[in-house]
Motif scaffolding. Structure first.
Motif, PDB file in Angstrom:
ATOM      1  N   ILE A   8      -2.630   6.433  -1.464  1.00  0.00           N
ATOM      2  CA  ILE A   8      -4.073   6.487  -1.292  1.00  0.00           C
ATOM      3  C   ILE A   8      -4.507   7.802  -1.915  1.00  0.00           C
ATOM      4  O   ILE A   8      -4.171   8.878  -1.409  1.00  0.00           O
ATOM      5  CB  ILE A   8      -4.472   6.430   0.200  1.00  0.00           C
ATOM      6  CG1 ILE A   8      -4.021   5.123   0.823  1.00  0.00           C
ATOM      7  CG2 ILE A   8      -5.975   6.617   0.346  1.00  0.00           C
ATOM      8  CD1 ILE A   8      -4.250   5.015   2.315  1.00  0.00           C
ATOM      9  N   ALA A  63       0.702   6.681   1.543  1.00  0.00           N
ATOM     10  CA  ALA A  63      -0.108   6.013   2.565  1.00  0.00           C
ATOM     11  C   ALA A  63       0.487   6.185   3.956  1.00  0.00           C
ATOM     12  O   ALA A  63      -0.244   6.353   4.929  1.00  0.00           O
ATOM     13  CB  ALA A  63      -0.251   4.538   2.224  1.00  0.00           C
ATOM     14  N   HIS A  64       1.809   6.169   4.059  1.00  0.00           N
ATOM     15  CA  HIS A  64       2.452   6.283   5.364  1.00  0.00           C
ATOM     16  C   HIS A  64       2.059   7.592   6.054  1.00  0.00           C
ATOM     17  O   HIS A  64       1.741   7.611   7.242  1.00  0.00           O
ATOM     18  CB  HIS A  64       3.970   6.198   5.215  1.00  0.00           C
ATOM     19  CG  HIS A  64       4.705   6.457   6.490  1.00  0.00           C
ATOM     20  ND1 HIS A  64       4.803   5.504   7.475  1.00  0.00           N
ATOM     21  CD2 HIS A  64       5.351   7.557   6.947  1.00  0.00           C
ATOM     22  CE1 HIS A  64       5.490   6.013   8.485  1.00  0.00           C
ATOM     23  NE2 HIS A  64       5.828   7.253   8.190  1.00  0.00           N
ATOM     24  N   LEU A  88       0.857  -1.177   0.000  1.00  0.00           N
ATOM     25  CA  LEU A  88       0.000   0.000   0.000  1.00  0.00           C
ATOM     26  C   LEU A  88       0.897   1.233   0.000  1.00  0.00           C
ATOM     27  O   LEU A  88       1.416   1.643   1.023  1.00  0.00           O
ATOM     28  CB  LEU A  88      -0.889  -0.021   1.239  1.00  0.00           C
ATOM     29  CG  LEU A  88      -1.908   1.089   1.389  1.00  0.00           C
ATOM     30  CD1 LEU A  88      -2.931   1.017   0.260  1.00  0.00           C
ATOM     31  CD2 LEU A  88      -2.611   0.966   2.722  1.00  0.00           C
ATOM     32  N   ASP A  89       1.095   1.818  -1.182  1.00  0.00           N
ATOM     33  CA  ASP A  89       1.996   2.959  -1.305  1.00  0.00           C
ATOM     34  C   ASP A  89       1.266   4.290  -1.373  1.00  0.00           C
ATOM     35  O   ASP A  89       1.687   5.261  -0.757  1.00  0.00           O
ATOM     36  CB  ASP A  89       2.872   2.818  -2.548  1.00  0.00           C
ATOM     37  CG  ASP A  89       3.837   1.650  -2.441  1.00  0.00           C
ATOM     38  OD1 ASP A  89       4.240   1.321  -1.323  1.00  0.00           O
ATOM     39  OD2 ASP A  89       4.167   1.074  -3.487  1.00  0.00           O
ATOM     40  N   LEU A 124      -0.614   9.454   5.583  1.00  0.00           N
ATOM     41  CA  LEU A 124      -2.019   9.416   5.981  1.00  0.00           C
ATOM     42  C   LEU A 124      -2.238   8.556   7.215  1.00  0.00           C
ATOM     43  O   LEU A 124      -2.928   8.952   8.144  1.00  0.00           O
ATOM     44  CB  LEU A 124      -2.881   8.892   4.832  1.00  0.00           C
ATOM     45  CG  LEU A 124      -3.090   9.848   3.668  1.00  0.00           C
ATOM     46  CD1 LEU A 124      -3.869   9.146   2.567  1.00  0.00           C
ATOM     47  CD2 LEU A 124      -3.815  11.089   4.121  1.00  0.00           C
ATOM     48  N   LEU A 125      -1.664   7.377   7.231  1.00  0.00           N
ATOM     49  CA  LEU A 125      -1.873   6.460   8.351  1.00  0.00           C
ATOM     50  C   LEU A 125      -1.283   7.001   9.647  1.00  0.00           C
ATOM     51  O   LEU A 125      -1.901   6.894  10.708  1.00  0.00           O
ATOM     52  CB  LEU A 125      -1.299   5.084   8.015  1.00  0.00           C
ATOM     53  CG  LEU A 125      -1.966   4.384   6.822  1.00  0.00           C
ATOM     54  CD1 LEU A 125      -1.237   3.091   6.493  1.00  0.00           C
ATOM     55  CD2 LEU A 125      -3.426   4.129   7.090  1.00  0.00           C
TER      56      LEU A 125
END
Length: 54
Positions: free
Chosen positions: A6, A11-12, A3-4, A14-15
């Motif tokens: 979004i 993604a990192h 998951l790169d 955002l998470l």
């Protein structure tokens, strides 16, 4: 493969921001519910600040 992205945003990022924002907000809501019994008044054993809680 992982998951790169979004919607084009890494993604990192955002998470991490989701965790950094939601964990303290949830902790604050739980503290409010524990410290202020009136916050639970009128509800069926769950806090008004957490309406999604069963």
């Amino acid at each position: 493969m992982g998951l790169d992205l979004i919607n084009g945003i890494p993604a990192h990022v955002l998470l991490v921001h989701i965790v950094v924002v939601l964990v303290p907000l949830t902790a604050l809501a739980l503290i409010l519910c524990a410290a202020l019994p009136s916050a639970m008044a009128g509800s069926d054993s769950h806090c008004r600040f957490l309406p999604w809680c069963p």
